[in-house]
Design a protein around this motif. Sequence first.
Motif: not given
Ligand SMILES: [Zn+2]
Length: 541
Positions: A129, A132, A174, A176-177
């Motif tokens: 990513c 991140d 992703c 996470i984001c």
């Molecule tokens: Zn990410």
Amino acid sequence: MQDTKIIVTSALPYVHGIPHLGNLVGSVLPADVYFKYLKMANKDAIFICGSDQHGTPIELEAIKQGIEPQEFADSMHKKIKSIFEKYECTFTYYGKTHTEENKETTYEFFDALDKNGYIVEKDDMQAYCEIDKRFLVDRLIEGTCPYCGGKARGDQCDSCGRLLEPTQLIDPHCTICGKNEITFKKVKNLAIALDKLEAPVLEFIEKNSKNWSKNAANKATSFIKTEGLRPRDITRNMKWGFPVMKEGFKNQVFYVWFDAVLGYIGITKEWNKEKWKEYWLGNARLIQFMGKDNIEFHTIMFPAMLIGARKGYTMPAVIKASEYLTSKTLKFSKSNGIGLNLEKAIEIMDADYWRFALMYLYPESSDTAFSIPIMNEIVNSIMNDKIGNLVNRVMVLIKRSGIELNSYGKGKYSSIDSIQEKYIDYFEKINLKAALQQVIAMAELGNQIMSSEEPWKIKDKAKLSEVLSALSKVVYSCAIMLWPFTPNASKNILAYYGINDEPKIEQLKGLPSLAIENGSEIKPIFRKMGEEQIKALRAFE
Ligand SMILES: [Zn+2]
Ligand SMILES: [Zn+2]
């Protein structure tokens, strides 16, 4: 001749969240029901399960909470173990994967596979990513499954169960984001050369799969026949897990699946430092329960590791994979903590109710729907009306009549024996849902005798004794046959017969007289669902 030893396993629950009802009925509960039957039939069996503690979701959750992964994984392990105990699950041992015993097992298998030429180096394209600035292993990347079009993670599709490479995902993002600024970079991993093990694995499947659930047998064969096996990664670029000792890979850990399937052996070692060998290196029959998302690990990868290591470990004999318990109305989710998980469900209804209802709905061959009206119907009409009321009425009638019970007229009531025989036969074939149906059939027989004979109207003492004896035999049979499913109700009914030990199958042949003290109350075995309980469940809609 000594009886064959039996190892019963349930797929190891992954401990980043509290398991839900679907997880329970998919694996741990049927394994527990079957194990309780085996003990009842005096078999030399052990029931092994435990917490699957490695992998990215646990590392991430620990980071979020600001604690070490091990601290998080061990506290979740304790919590989940105590929840299963509340559901009356009686493991021989409920262990965990992050132990010295399992580490030793993991290294033993790795070294053997490496020595035998089944460990290869593999260049992977790993998702990265750009926002991140980190590698997105496994569950950190999601997208659309190329096989079924469902939602899938970087390592597996939740909808069809296929294992995947992250590069296969369509429209990946992703987790996470949430963005899709993903590039693929080359990294080196160690892999198990499943391609070199394809022939013996296929031979193993073809020889054994007649004893497996259909979904397991079909999927296992199709995995191999459609595309053939490819090397599968066994290492990961992360810190949480067992470190790899091989030169060039010492900054990596073993991939969670590798030490999780070996966990069955590691956990048995943790249970007993000596006895584990009698089961895993002796001549035992290994019977494995799991949900359908675990089929590939148990039909391909675990057997491949056992074959490739050439250490003489016990191979799986029976693989029972369930379909899913689904709900359109209730939230079952495990990861976000808002669903009806096992911790919340047991506060609403006692173990017996969940055990019975879930096994009644056990998704043995197709996905099965769960809802509050369905639960209500099972608890009220079957548990309470058919079984509970029968037990109650028969006990009250016998107590009131004060009559001596002796023979129940075997010829006339021969269906008692035939239902018992079917029950045993279904259990021997691991057809658990059909075994539970026989308990219900026994109660229905009792209800038929009640309405056709109307014992409360019988004046003739010999006749009354015969009818009440038959009814007592029905209730006593239900009590024993209920044991694997609803151990508490079983105990309560058996107490009327003065039996306080765990029942045995051979006791079905007898009929002890009642041991109800004068003046003691006959209490309901099951109750209907109350408004409060329905309201509590509705909170999860
Ligand atoms: Zn990410
Ligand atoms: Zn899919």
